[in-house]
Design a protein around this motif. Structure first.
Motif, PDB file in Angstrom:
ATOM      1  N   ARG A 156       0.760  -1.282   0.034  1.00 49.89           N
ATOM      2  CA  ARG A 156      -0.022  -0.047  -0.026  1.00 49.89           C
ATOM      3  C   ARG A 156       0.782   1.244   0.038  1.00 49.89           C
ATOM      4  NH1 ARG A 156      -4.993   0.230   0.279  1.00 49.89           N
ATOM      5  NH2 ARG A 156      -4.972   2.289   1.443  1.00 49.89           N
ATOM      6  N   ALA A 157       2.275   0.998   0.192  1.00 48.17           N
ATOM      7  CA  ALA A 157       3.207   2.226   0.346  1.00 48.17           C
ATOM      8  C   ALA A 157       2.864   2.954  -0.995  1.00 48.17           C
ATOM      9  CB  ALA A 157       4.507   2.068   0.350  1.00 48.17           C
ATOM     10  N   PRO A 158       3.062   2.680  -2.208  1.00 49.60           N
ATOM     11  CA  PRO A 158       2.940   3.560  -3.547  1.00 49.60           C
ATOM     12  C   PRO A 158       1.362   4.233  -3.364  1.00 49.60           C
ATOM     13  CG  PRO A 158       3.590   1.307  -3.901  1.00 49.60           C
ATOM     14  CD  PRO A 158       3.097   1.470  -2.786  1.00 49.60           C
ATOM     15  N   LEU A 159       0.194   3.914  -2.931  1.00 48.85           N
ATOM     16  CA  LEU A 159      -0.978   4.434  -2.702  1.00 48.85           C
ATOM     17  C   LEU A 159      -0.812   5.462  -1.855  1.00 48.85           C
ATOM     18  CD1 LEU A 159      -3.286   1.305  -2.722  1.00 48.85           C
ATOM     19  CD2 LEU A 159      -2.065   2.626  -4.689  1.00 48.85           C
ATOM     20  N   LEU A 160      -0.019   5.461  -0.785  1.00 53.20           N
ATOM     21  CA  LEU A 160      -0.070   6.433   0.252  1.00 53.20           C
ATOM     22  C   LEU A 160       0.921   7.475  -0.239  1.00 53.20           C
ATOM     23  CD1 LEU A 160       0.581   4.511   3.395  1.00 53.20           C
ATOM     24  CD2 LEU A 160      -1.507   5.494   2.635  1.00 53.20           C
ATOM     25  N   GLN A 161       1.899   7.430  -1.002  1.00 54.58           N
ATOM     26  CA  GLN A 161       2.592   8.301  -1.849  1.00 54.58           C
ATOM     27  C   GLN A 161       1.822   9.188  -2.710  1.00 54.58           C
ATOM     28  OE1 GLN A 161       5.957   8.557  -1.153  1.00 54.58           O
ATOM     29  NE2 GLN A 161       6.552  10.104  -2.839  1.00 54.58           N
ATOM     30  N   MET A 162       0.890   8.379  -3.579  1.00 54.97           N
ATOM     31  CA  MET A 162       0.128   8.973  -4.422  1.00 54.97           C
ATOM     32  C   MET A 162      -0.815  10.001  -3.769  1.00 54.97           C
ATOM     33  SD  MET A 162      -0.763   5.599  -6.753  1.00 54.97           S
ATOM     34  CE  MET A 162      -2.072   5.996  -7.599  1.00 54.97           C
ATOM     35  N   GLN A 163      -1.248   9.520  -2.409  1.00 56.58           N
ATOM     36  CA  GLN A 163      -2.259  10.382  -1.673  1.00 56.58           C
ATOM     37  C   GLN A 163      -1.275  11.734  -1.339  1.00 56.58           C
ATOM     38  OE1 GLN A 163      -3.832   7.019   0.724  1.00 56.58           O
ATOM     39  NE2 GLN A 163      -5.603   8.251   0.595  1.00 56.58           N
ATOM     40  N   ALA A 164      -0.201  11.450  -0.874  1.00 58.37           N
ATOM     41  CA  ALA A 164       0.684  12.613  -0.522  1.00 58.37           C
ATOM     42  C   ALA A 164       0.806  13.726  -1.848  1.00 58.37           C
ATOM     43  CB  ALA A 164       2.171  12.170  -0.232  1.00 58.37           C
ATOM     44  N   ILE A 165       0.787  13.102  -2.832  1.00 57.35           N
ATOM     45  CA  ILE A 165       1.089  14.048  -3.891  1.00 57.35           C
ATOM     46  C   ILE A 165      -0.074  14.689  -4.333  1.00 57.35           C
ATOM     47  CG2 ILE A 165       1.374  13.988  -6.529  1.00 57.35           C
ATOM     48  CD1 ILE A 165       3.237  11.671  -6.068  1.00 57.35           C
ATOM     49  N   GLU A 166      -1.283  14.079  -4.130  1.00 56.89           N
ATOM     50  CA  GLU A 166      -2.778  14.669  -4.328  1.00 56.89           C
ATOM     51  C   GLU A 166      -2.953  15.698  -3.322  1.00 56.89           C
ATOM     52  OE1 GLU A 166      -5.988  15.394  -6.424  1.00 56.89           O
ATOM     53  OE2 GLU A 166      -4.452  13.819  -6.842  1.00 56.89           O
ATOM     54  N   ALA A 167      -2.520  15.430  -2.166  1.00 55.44           N
ATOM     55  CA  ALA A 167      -2.644  16.483  -0.978  1.00 55.44           C
ATOM     56  C   ALA A 167      -1.764  17.863  -1.644  1.00 55.44           C
ATOM     57  CB  ALA A 167      -2.151  16.091   0.168  1.00 55.44           C
ATOM     58  N   TYR A 168      -0.594  17.651  -1.931  1.00 57.28           N
ATOM     59  CA  TYR A 168       0.021  18.806  -2.393  1.00 57.28           C
ATOM     60  C   TYR A 168      -0.534  19.560  -3.559  1.00 57.28           C
ATOM     61  CZ  TYR A 168       4.169  17.161   0.176  1.00 57.28           C
ATOM     62  OH  TYR A 168       4.953  16.890   1.203  1.00 57.28           O
TER      63      TYR A 168
END
Length: 211
Positions: free
Chosen positions: A22-34
């Motif tokens: 699930r780590a890549p999905l969390l990384q994607m969510q971080a990018i989306e937050a930015y």
């Protein structure tokens, strides 16, 4: 503030377990937050970090395949293309050789994942000698890749169909249709030497095209 806090929380989890499924999905969510917070540079940095962490051949893919994680593979391609296009736009603005080198570097990474659009852009860079040494043979090799030809053929067929639908012609034959048909004919000629071809059904019904 809440966007950066959310991104920091996602990234902390990724840093702790970078190779968890699930780590890549969390990384994607971080990018989306930015993105939502309007932090363009942080979005760019996040995309770079994603590519470095989850590029094909990285530890995350040990025992895993893109077919098992299509969302991650798709995001990887998207980020590579976004980075290449960003640096290409920067290079066109600055006319700086280092920027062109950076654009070519990201296009090459995207092309290595099988992205036909990146392959096409890389071919153009080789033809122009911008960001890479001028090399017509390298350009031709990228253009003649079946995936690039398929993309170009699809675009050409769409242009012919659009021209037909809009009645943008004055009669019959290649002279009246030249704007869209000539590139299609040239691409078909090139493609016929590289891969088996069948006439698209859509073109069969375009009976007004006569040669």
């Amino acid at each position: 503030q809440r966007y950066t806090d959310a991104a920091a929380s996602y990234r902390a989890s990724v840093d702790r377990y970078p190779n968890h499924e699930r780590a890549p999905l969390l990384q994607m969510q971080a990018i989306e937050a930015y993105k939502k917070g309007g932090f363009a540079q942080l979005v760019l940095d996040g995309k770079k970090e994603f590519v470095e962490r989850y590029r094909l051949g990285s530890p995350f893919w040990a025992g895993r395949t893109p077919g098992q994680f299509p969302l991650v593979a798709r995001e990887l391609k998207t980020n590579l293309t976004d980075l290449a296009q960003y640096y290409h736009a920067e290079a066109q603005r600055s006319r700086s050789k280092p920027d062109y080198h950076e654009a070519a570097r990201w296009y090459r990474k995207a092309a290595d994942t099988g992205d036909p659009q990146a392959m096409g852009f890389l071919a153009v860079l080789y033809l122009q000698g911008t960001g890479v040494p001028k090399d017509a043979s390298q350009a031709r090799a990228w253009i003649e890749d079946g995936r690039v030809l398929t993309l170009l053929l699809s675009v050409s067929v769409a242009c012919v169909a659009l021209q037909y639908a809009l009645h943008f012609r004055t009669g019959h034959g290649i002279l009246q249709w030249g704007l869209s048909v000539v590139p299609l004919v040239l691409l078909l000629s090139l493609a016929s030497k590289r891969m088996p071809l069948r006439a698209p059904r859509a073109l069969v019904y375009l009976g007004d095209i006569s040669f």
